[in-house]
Design a protein around this motif. Structure first.
Motif, PDB file in Angstrom:
ATOM      1  N   TYR A  62       0.856  -1.185   0.000  1.00 36.54           N
ATOM      2  CA  TYR A  62       0.000   0.000   0.000  1.00 36.54           C
ATOM      3  C   TYR A  62       0.890   1.231   0.000  1.00 36.54           C
ATOM      4  O   TYR A  62       1.931   1.252   0.662  1.00 36.54           O
ATOM      5  N   LEU A  73      -6.859  11.879   6.612  1.00 31.17           N
ATOM      6  CA  LEU A  73      -6.437  11.801   8.010  1.00 31.17           C
ATOM      7  C   LEU A  73      -5.800  13.092   8.512  1.00 31.17           C
ATOM      8  O   LEU A  73      -6.084  13.537   9.621  1.00 31.17           O
ATOM      9  N   PHE A  98      -0.044  -0.697   9.337  1.00 29.98           N
ATOM     10  CA  PHE A  98      -0.021  -1.452   8.083  1.00 29.98           C
ATOM     11  C   PHE A  98       1.033  -2.561   8.124  1.00 29.98           C
ATOM     12  O   PHE A  98       0.800  -3.660   7.618  1.00 29.98           O
TER      13      PHE A  98
ATOM     14  N   GLU B  86     -12.511  13.422  17.425  1.00 27.29           N
ATOM     15  CA  GLU B  86     -11.268  13.341  16.654  1.00 27.29           C
ATOM     16  C   GLU B  86     -10.737  11.907  16.649  1.00 27.29           C
ATOM     17  O   GLU B  86     -10.223  11.431  15.634  1.00 27.29           O
ATOM     18  N   ARG B  89     -12.831  10.177  14.117  1.00 30.07           N
ATOM     19  CA  ARG B  89     -12.489  10.664  12.775  1.00 30.07           C
ATOM     20  C   ARG B  89     -11.213   9.989  12.267  1.00 30.07           C
ATOM     21  O   ARG B  89     -11.161   9.459  11.159  1.00 30.07           O
ATOM     22  N   ARG B  90     -10.187   9.952  13.127  1.00 29.15           N
ATOM     23  CA  ARG B  90      -8.921   9.346  12.692  1.00 29.15           C
ATOM     24  C   ARG B  90      -9.070   7.840  12.473  1.00 29.15           C
ATOM     25  O   ARG B  90      -8.547   7.295  11.501  1.00 29.15           O
ATOM     26  N   GLU B  93     -10.692   7.495   9.142  1.00 29.84           N
ATOM     27  CA  GLU B  93      -9.796   7.802   8.022  1.00 29.84           C
ATOM     28  C   GLU B  93      -8.775   6.681   7.819  1.00 29.84           C
ATOM     29  O   GLU B  93      -8.442   6.326   6.691  1.00 29.84           O
ATOM     30  N   VAL B  94      -8.274   6.126   8.928  1.00 31.22           N
ATOM     31  CA  VAL B  94      -7.305   5.032   8.816  1.00 31.22           C
ATOM     32  C   VAL B  94      -8.001   3.786   8.263  1.00 31.22           C
ATOM     33  O   VAL B  94      -7.472   3.101   7.377  1.00 31.22           O
ATOM     34  N   LEU B  97      -8.263   3.958   4.603  1.00 28.30           N
ATOM     35  CA  LEU B  97      -7.005   3.597   3.933  1.00 28.30           C
ATOM     36  C   LEU B  97      -6.859   2.076   3.864  1.00 28.30           C
ATOM     37  O   LEU B  97      -6.462   1.522   2.831  1.00 28.30           O
ATOM     38  N   PHE B  98      -7.193   1.393   4.948  1.00 28.60           N
ATOM     39  CA  PHE B  98      -7.104  -0.068   4.968  1.00 28.60           C
ATOM     40  C   PHE B  98      -8.068  -0.689   3.955  1.00 28.60           C
ATOM     41  O   PHE B  98      -7.726  -1.666   3.282  1.00 28.60           O
TER      42      PHE B  98
END
Lengths: 207, 207
Positions: A62, A73, A98, B86, B89-90, B93-94, B97-98
């Motif tokens: 990734y 983020l 990750f 927060e 939210r993080r 967002e993470v 990505l995953f």
């Protein structure tokens, strides 16, 4: 009792499936390949070309691109030294997750400060942080200027621009040095693949 | 020009390997399985048991545990309403990505506020957010009290504790409802697996 004081009541939960299990499922080990260098040096280009080559080999990867993460983020962060530090801290912490997931994680971020890169190196286990310094003279990067950012920095429209009015601290002992004004993207990719093979992170290609 | 103003100069880089490619390599689609519920309701326990079962099937997963992430990425955050927002939210967002990396991402976090969970739902594509409400009466959670936190909350040592002196907003239409005081962990796992199979996220088990 402050909010922060409650932190001692945060008790991490240990799962039954480990990093080693997840690596086994993927057929290779995991690590962070961290690309550092000036804007326009070729970090993202090399990272994405590397991902393509690894994908062809069935390797699970990734790319965490500093610019992309800044639209999600890290969209609450700007470009002050403090915010750049926090940007790199979060990129590092996410990359660590990750790696725990068994993914070879390619991070492309200017990451101009040495101590921030060392912070990330120390987040993971020895050998799991592969620093790739994409070296390119600022004059060459400025000629490329793929995003038109150097022009804006010279005009003073962008301030704190690395290489113009903000510092870039060169890595002293990067695992891999790419001189992107002298070598091709393909050559850079092969150099990194060879490193990953030699370290036993990915299997050697079957002939 | 402020730091934030420079954001318009952040230009995302699009890679050549897509989410669909990464899913293809893994042999399944990816999504967020989001476990919400009171402390002690069984979110982490079910998430880790689900990971184990999916691992046996060769499915690529990762558990983002609210508590674990609070010792890394989110260690700068406390438990005020703003910090909890927060935190979520993080995590969202993470997790996004995953999902982009092709991973079935299991998130276990109290996530007491409806609007924060909806924020995460809207971060990803339709169908990629599977909300699992792990429902359990607070009296039962308090009896379990695996981390001794309810006791501390009752003593006033921990403030803003969800279910005691901070609110928990129940999901109205979660994709999956688990009643952890009435059903077993194994039953919960099978229910989620069945959902993932029916939605075509993971292949049905070969007999």
């Amino acid at each position: 009792m402050t909010d922060k004081g409650e932190k001692k009541f945060v008790i991490p939960h240990k799962g039954r499936i480990s990093k080693a299990d997840r690596q086994r499922l993927k057929g290779h080990k995991s690590c962070i390949v961290w690309f550092t260098g000036l804007s326009g040096s070729g970090k993202s280009t090399i990272a994405h070309a590397l991902e393509e080559e690894l994908y062809k080999r069935g390797v699970h990867t990734y790319v965490l691109d500093g610019d992309n993460v800044r639209t999600g983020l890290n969209k609450d962060l700007g470009f002050s030294e403090e915010d750049r530090r926090e940007n790199i801290r979060r990129l590092g912490e996410v990359a660590k997750l990750f790696v725990d997931a068994g993914i070879i994680t390619l991070v492309a971020a200017i990451s101009p400060y040495k101590r921030d890169r060392e912070f990330v190196r120390n987040l993971v286990e020895p050998g799991e942080f592969v620093e790739v310094y994409v070296r390119c003279p600022v004059e060459v990067c400025e000629t490329r200027d793929p995003k038109g950012l150097y022009k804006k920095a010279r005009q003073g429209i962008i301030k704190n621009f690395t290489g113009i009015d903000a510092p870039y601290e060169e890595p002293e002992n990067p695992e891999i040095l790419i001189e992107s004004d002298k070598e091709s993207v393909q050559n850079a990719v092969l150099k990194i693949i060879k490193f990953l093979e030699e370290k036993g992170i990915i299997p050697k290609k079957e002939e």
